[in-house]
Write a protein that holds these residues in place. Structure first.
Motif, PDB file in Angstrom:
ATOM      1  N   GLU A  93       0.913  -1.184   0.051  1.00  0.00           N
ATOM      2  CA  GLU A  93       0.039   0.074  -0.066  1.00  0.00           C
ATOM      3  C   GLU A  93       0.831   1.243  -0.026  1.00  0.00           C
ATOM      4  O   GLU A  93       0.611   2.336  -0.803  1.00  0.00           O
ATOM      5  N   ILE A  94       1.897   1.167   0.902  1.00  0.00           N
ATOM      6  CA  ILE A  94       2.776   2.250   0.916  1.00  0.00           C
ATOM      7  C   ILE A  94       3.619   2.643  -0.397  1.00  0.00           C
ATOM      8  O   ILE A  94       3.560   3.617  -1.020  1.00  0.00           O
ATOM      9  N   PRO A 116       1.162   3.648  11.725  1.00  0.00           N
ATOM     10  CA  PRO A 116       2.588   4.375  11.455  1.00  0.00           C
ATOM     11  C   PRO A 116       3.940   3.308  11.195  1.00  0.00           C
ATOM     12  O   PRO A 116       4.852   3.781  10.944  1.00  0.00           O
ATOM     13  N   ALA A 117       3.595   1.853  11.844  1.00  0.00           N
ATOM     14  CA  ALA A 117       4.782   1.088  11.647  1.00  0.00           C
ATOM     15  C   ALA A 117       5.010   0.937  10.102  1.00  0.00           C
ATOM     16  O   ALA A 117       6.019   0.418   9.712  1.00  0.00           O
ATOM     17  N   LYS A 118       4.103   1.132   9.370  1.00  0.00           N
ATOM     18  CA  LYS A 118       4.424   1.115   7.681  1.00  0.00           C
ATOM     19  C   LYS A 118       5.442   1.983   7.487  1.00  0.00           C
ATOM     20  O   LYS A 118       5.950   1.764   6.193  1.00  0.00           O
ATOM     21  N   ALA A 119       5.722   2.962   8.198  1.00  0.00           N
ATOM     22  CA  ALA A 119       6.617   4.059   7.862  1.00  0.00           C
ATOM     23  C   ALA A 119       8.068   3.223   7.627  1.00  0.00           C
ATOM     24  O   ALA A 119       9.095   3.869   7.286  1.00  0.00           O
ATOM     25  N   SER A 120       8.326   2.283   8.365  1.00  0.00           N
ATOM     26  CA  SER A 120       9.739   1.444   8.394  1.00  0.00           C
ATOM     27  C   SER A 120       9.345   0.115   7.642  1.00  0.00           C
ATOM     28  O   SER A 120      10.594  -0.733   7.721  1.00  0.00           O
ATOM     29  N   ALA A 121       8.397  -0.381   7.365  1.00  0.00           N
ATOM     30  CA  ALA A 121       8.089  -1.814   6.963  1.00  0.00           C
ATOM     31  C   ALA A 121       8.873  -1.924   5.625  1.00  0.00           C
ATOM     32  O   ALA A 121       8.726  -0.824   4.520  1.00  0.00           O
ATOM     33  N   LEU A 122       9.488  -3.018   5.105  1.00  0.00           N
ATOM     34  CA  LEU A 122      10.172  -3.137   4.026  1.00  0.00           C
ATOM     35  C   LEU A 122       9.283  -3.058   2.789  1.00  0.00           C
ATOM     36  O   LEU A 122       8.260  -3.841   2.673  1.00  0.00           O
ATOM     37  N   ILE A 123       9.839  -2.567   1.749  1.00  0.00           N
ATOM     38  CA  ILE A 123       9.078  -2.544   0.545  1.00  0.00           C
ATOM     39  C   ILE A 123       9.808  -3.456  -0.507  1.00  0.00           C
ATOM     40  O   ILE A 123      11.121  -3.323  -0.674  1.00  0.00           O
ATOM     41  N   THR A 124       9.448  -4.280  -1.130  1.00  0.00           N
ATOM     42  CA  THR A 124       9.658  -5.258  -2.055  1.00  0.00           C
ATOM     43  C   THR A 124       9.594  -4.688  -3.521  1.00  0.00           C
ATOM     44  O   THR A 124       8.471  -4.379  -3.795  1.00  0.00           O
ATOM     45  N   TRP A 125      10.770  -4.451  -4.255  1.00  0.00           N
ATOM     46  CA  TRP A 125      10.637  -4.048  -5.632  1.00  0.00           C
ATOM     47  C   TRP A 125      11.680  -4.763  -6.241  1.00  0.00           C
ATOM     48  O   TRP A 125      12.742  -5.558  -5.847  1.00  0.00           O
ATOM     49  N   GLY A 126      11.652  -4.545  -7.767  1.00  0.00           N
ATOM     50  CA  GLY A 126      12.821  -4.933  -8.837  1.00  0.00           C
ATOM     51  C   GLY A 126      12.147  -6.099  -9.445  1.00  0.00           C
ATOM     52  O   GLY A 126      10.942  -6.543  -9.195  1.00  0.00           O
ATOM     53  N   PRO A 127      12.838  -6.784 -10.048  1.00  0.00           N
ATOM     54  CA  PRO A 127      12.318  -7.894 -11.201  1.00  0.00           C
ATOM     55  C   PRO A 127      12.079  -9.118 -10.042  1.00  0.00           C
ATOM     56  O   PRO A 127      12.889  -9.354  -9.208  1.00  0.00           O
ATOM     57  N   PRO A 143      11.269   2.265   3.356  1.00  0.00           N
ATOM     58  CA  PRO A 143      10.710   3.240   2.628  1.00  0.00           C
ATOM     59  C   PRO A 143      11.812   4.390   2.364  1.00  0.00           C
ATOM     60  O   PRO A 143      11.376   5.118   0.971  1.00  0.00           O
ATOM     61  N   LEU A 144      12.003   4.919   3.271  1.00  0.00           N
ATOM     62  CA  LEU A 144      13.136   6.081   3.010  1.00  0.00           C
ATOM     63  C   LEU A 144      14.305   5.912   2.115  1.00  0.00           C
ATOM     64  O   LEU A 144      14.705   6.522   1.482  1.00  0.00           O
ATOM     65  N   HIS A 145      14.836   4.563   2.131  1.00  0.00           N
ATOM     66  CA  HIS A 145      15.847   4.355   0.966  1.00  0.00           C
ATOM     67  C   HIS A 145      15.196   4.095  -0.249  1.00  0.00           C
ATOM     68  O   HIS A 145      16.063   4.392  -1.286  1.00  0.00           O
ATOM     69  N   TYR A 146      14.123   3.580  -0.245  1.00  0.00           N
ATOM     70  CA  TYR A 146      13.214   3.529  -1.589  1.00  0.00           C
ATOM     71  C   TYR A 146      13.147   4.780  -2.476  1.00  0.00           C
ATOM     72  O   TYR A 146      13.298   4.872  -3.701  1.00  0.00           O
ATOM     73  N   LEU A 147      12.840   5.898  -1.642  1.00  0.00           N
ATOM     74  CA  LEU A 147      12.816   7.189  -2.098  1.00  0.00           C
ATOM     75  C   LEU A 147      13.989   7.639  -2.966  1.00  0.00           C
ATOM     76  O   LEU A 147      13.794   8.187  -4.125  1.00  0.00           O
ATOM     77  N   SER A 148      15.291   7.175  -2.874  1.00  0.00           N
ATOM     78  CA  SER A 148      16.385   7.270  -3.603  1.00  0.00           C
ATOM     79  C   SER A 148      16.624   6.196  -4.894  1.00  0.00           C
ATOM     80  O   SER A 148      16.864   6.529  -6.026  1.00  0.00           O
ATOM     81  N   ASP A 149      16.169   4.839  -4.352  1.00  0.00           N
ATOM     82  CA  ASP A 149      16.250   3.658  -5.268  1.00  0.00           C
ATOM     83  C   ASP A 149      15.626   3.948  -6.324  1.00  0.00           C
ATOM     84  O   ASP A 149      15.918   3.697  -7.500  1.00  0.00           O
TER      85      ASP A 149
END
Length: 272
Positions: free
Chosen positions: A4-5, A25-36, A45-51
């Motif tokens: 969702e995030i 609020p816990a979703k602010a630091s829950a891992l996002i899965t992305w890529g192939p 999420p904070l790192h994803y904003l650059s990735d």
């Protein structure tokens, strides 16, 4: 997977991200899965904003605003202990100056260390210099990040410090690293000094010359300067048997036109 995030971030929907985090609020630091699917990445999420923008997933320009919303909801500004590097390292490596500034404003540790090939115990400034992210280099120095080495001074354009410390550098690999950092950070006065001190414009480390690196990092002004000082555009690195032009084409295909590779490709094509 924090889908969702991720979807709200991908759409640049700041209000939706804020609403989701108000509910959970816990979703602010829950891992996002992305890529192939065959090689997925998991990141905060904070790192994803650059990735994501670096990897051409989106380019809506809302990264800095989203970073502030995530931090206000409780995202750890220096990342999770298991992350290996901080969000500021990510922003520094990938050229997200807006995200980096928000992180610093919110208390990110500019002296945190992380490991990357060629950058052991590297700070965010180390990472920004290594990857030629000049806007982030300048931001970090302006905000008080410590310039801990000659290579960092070269990348930051601190020519007087490079002049003072150069004579004490005797290892050819370290000398080339200083040269490369000045090149990828577009510091022409530092490069001029190093060439005057006897650095060979066609010097290489493992076969890759300064011209290869200027092409890879899309630095047209530096490419023009190096060519004018006798850089050999026909020289191939031994690992890929590729010229600087081929490096620029490959990196441009990966990243798209945002970083300036088309201009570099045109220069090197005209150079023959």
């Amino acid at each position: 997977m924090n889908r969702e995030i991720k979807a709200a971030i991908d759409n640049g929907d700041v209000d939706r991200v804020r609403a989701i985090l108000t509910d959970d609020p816990a979703k602010a630091s829950a891992l996002i899965t992305w890529g192939p699917a065959h090689c997925p990445c998991e990141t905060e999420p904070l790192h994803y904003l650059s990735d994501a923008p670096f990897n051409r997933l989106w380019d809506h320009g809302k990264q800095a605003e989203l970073a502030r919303v995530l931090i206000e909801a409780g995202a750890p500004v220096d990342g999770l202990p298991t992350s290996g590097e901080t969000p500021l390292h990510g922003a520094a490596s990938l050229g997200e100056a807006g995200v980096a500034e928000v992180l610093i404003d919110c208390g990110a540790n500019t002296e945190a260390v992380a490991d990357y090939p060629g950058i052991p115990d590297g700070t965010p400034l180390d990472f920004a210099v290594h990857f030629g992210m000049v806007d982030v280099v300048d931001l970090l120095v302006r905000r008080g990040a410590k310039v801990l080495s000659t290579r960092m001074a070269a990348g930051a354009g601190q020519i007087e410090r490079v002049q003072t410390e150069w004579a004490s550098l005797h290892d050819p690999d370290k000398q080339f690293d200083v040269f490369r950092c000045a090149v990828v950070c577009d510091r022409v006065p530092v490069v001029e000094f190093l060439l005057a001190e006897g650095v060979d414009v066609n010097a290489d480390l493992d076969g890759a010359t300064a011209l290869h690196w200027a092409a890879w990092e899309a630095k047209p002004r530096m490419v023009e300067f190096l060519l004018g000082r006798g850089a050999d555009a026909s020289k191939q690195d031994p690992e890929h048997n590729a010229t600087a032009l081929q490096w620029a084409r490959h990196r441009g295909d990966q990243l798209g036109p945002r970083w300036g590779h088309p201009e570099v490709i045109e220069m090197l094509t005209n150079a023959g």
